[in-house]
Motif scaffolding. Sequence first.
Motif, short mmCIF file in Angstrom:
data_model
loop_
_atom_site.label_atom_id
_atom_site.label_comp_id
_atom_site.label_asym_id
_atom_site.label_seq_id
_atom_site.Cartn_x
_atom_site.Cartn_y
_atom_site.Cartn_z
N LEU A 1 74.60 -42.39 -1.17
CA LEU A 1 74.63 -41.12 -0.45
C LEU A 1 76.00 -40.46 -0.40
O LEU A 1 76.11 -39.25 -0.43
N ARG B 1 74.33 -45.96 8.22
CA ARG B 1 74.31 -44.61 7.67
C ARG B 1 73.31 -44.48 6.52
O ARG B 1 72.87 -43.38 6.20
N HIS B 2 72.97 -45.61 5.90
CA HIS B 2 72.05 -45.58 4.77
C HIS B 2 70.62 -45.91 5.17
O HIS B 2 69.77 -46.10 4.31
N GLN C 1 68.79 -44.86 12.46
CA GLN C 1 69.98 -45.63 12.79
C GLN C 1 69.85 -46.32 14.15
O GLN C 1 70.33 -47.44 14.33
N ARG D 1 70.67 -38.26 3.33
CA ARG D 1 70.18 -38.85 4.58
C ARG D 1 68.87 -38.20 4.98
O ARG D 1 67.95 -38.87 5.47
N ALA E 1 63.72 -40.88 8.17
CA ALA E 1 64.97 -40.23 8.58
C ALA E 1 64.84 -39.60 9.96
O ALA E 1 63.90 -38.86 10.24
#
Length: 296
Positions: free
Chosen positions: A10, A130-131, A135, A191, A197
Motif C-alpha cells: 500500500l 495499517r494493512h 484496525q 486501504r 475496510a
Amino acid sequence: MTPTHRAQDLDGEACGAEPEHEAELHSGFLADAAHWLRGLLGPEDRVSAAVRRILDVGSGPGVAACVLAEAFPRAEVVAVDRSAELLARAETRAAERGLSGRITTRRAERPEEFSRLGPADLVWTGNVCRHLGDQQAALRSLASALRPGGILAVAERGLPPRFLPRDIGIGRPGLQARLDAHLEERFAAGRAGLPGATSVVEDWPCLLASAGLVPTGTRTFLIDFPAPLDLAPRRHLHTRLRRVLDELGERLDLVDRLTVEQLLDGDACTGILWRPDAFYLSAVTVHTARLCRVRS
C-alpha cells in the motif's frame, strides 16, 4: 502480514529481500525501543524473570524478534508471519545469532488468528495494522493474546524516510515531497479497497484503550544516517526509488519521471549510488498499552 505478501504494497514499503535490508537499517532503533519496553514492564531486577514469552507479529525475516530475544534473555520469542519464506529466513537469522533455542516461528494468515497465539507478556507488531481492513478489530485480537500485566507495543507510521535535499540540482526542487504525496494517495486508495475496510481516526492510544488496554506511553525513535552514506543504505535507496518509479507510473509528470530515472542511473554522479548529499532520515513511533485486568 509483511509487505511482501500483503494483497497490496500500500505505501511503497519494501518487497522481496528488501524488508530485511530496511530492518537492518532500523536495528538501532529496535534496540532502543526494546530497552524502553523493558522499563515499562517493570523494575530491571524483576523484568527478565517476569517476561517469559514474546510475540513478534508481522515478523518478516525476524530482525525485531532477534533484537527482542537479546533484550529479554529469559523469554521465548515467537516470530509470527503469513509468509513461510520469511519465517524460514527468521529461523536462519536466529541460528546465525545463537538464538535458535529461544526463537520459534508460527504462521498466521488472518487477524482473528492473533488471539490464538498467546499467552504473552509482550506483543510487538510493526506496520501490520495499517494493512488490515479493520484496525480496531486487529488490535482487539492482538490484545487478547496478552497475560494480565502484559504490554502491546504497536509501531505505526511515524515519518516516511527522507534521503534527498529539497533541491538536488536536477529536475524541479521538492521532488521527494511530491513522491511522498503520491505514495500517500496510493496508500489511501489501497486501504479503501482492503477486505472489511473500516475508517477510523488513527489515534492509537484511543484505539488501544478501545481494545480494553490502558495506554502506557508513546515514543518516537529517530533513524539517522547522515551524508555521505555507506553503500548498503545507498543500495536500499536505489531499490526503493526503482520500486516507487514502477508503482507510481503515470502519476508522475514527465520531469519528475526523468529525474527519478537519473537518480537510478548507476553510472552517473547524480545517481543515488554516488551523490554525496544522499542521507537517510526517518522516525518510527511506538504506541504501548497494558492489560491491567483478568479477562472474563
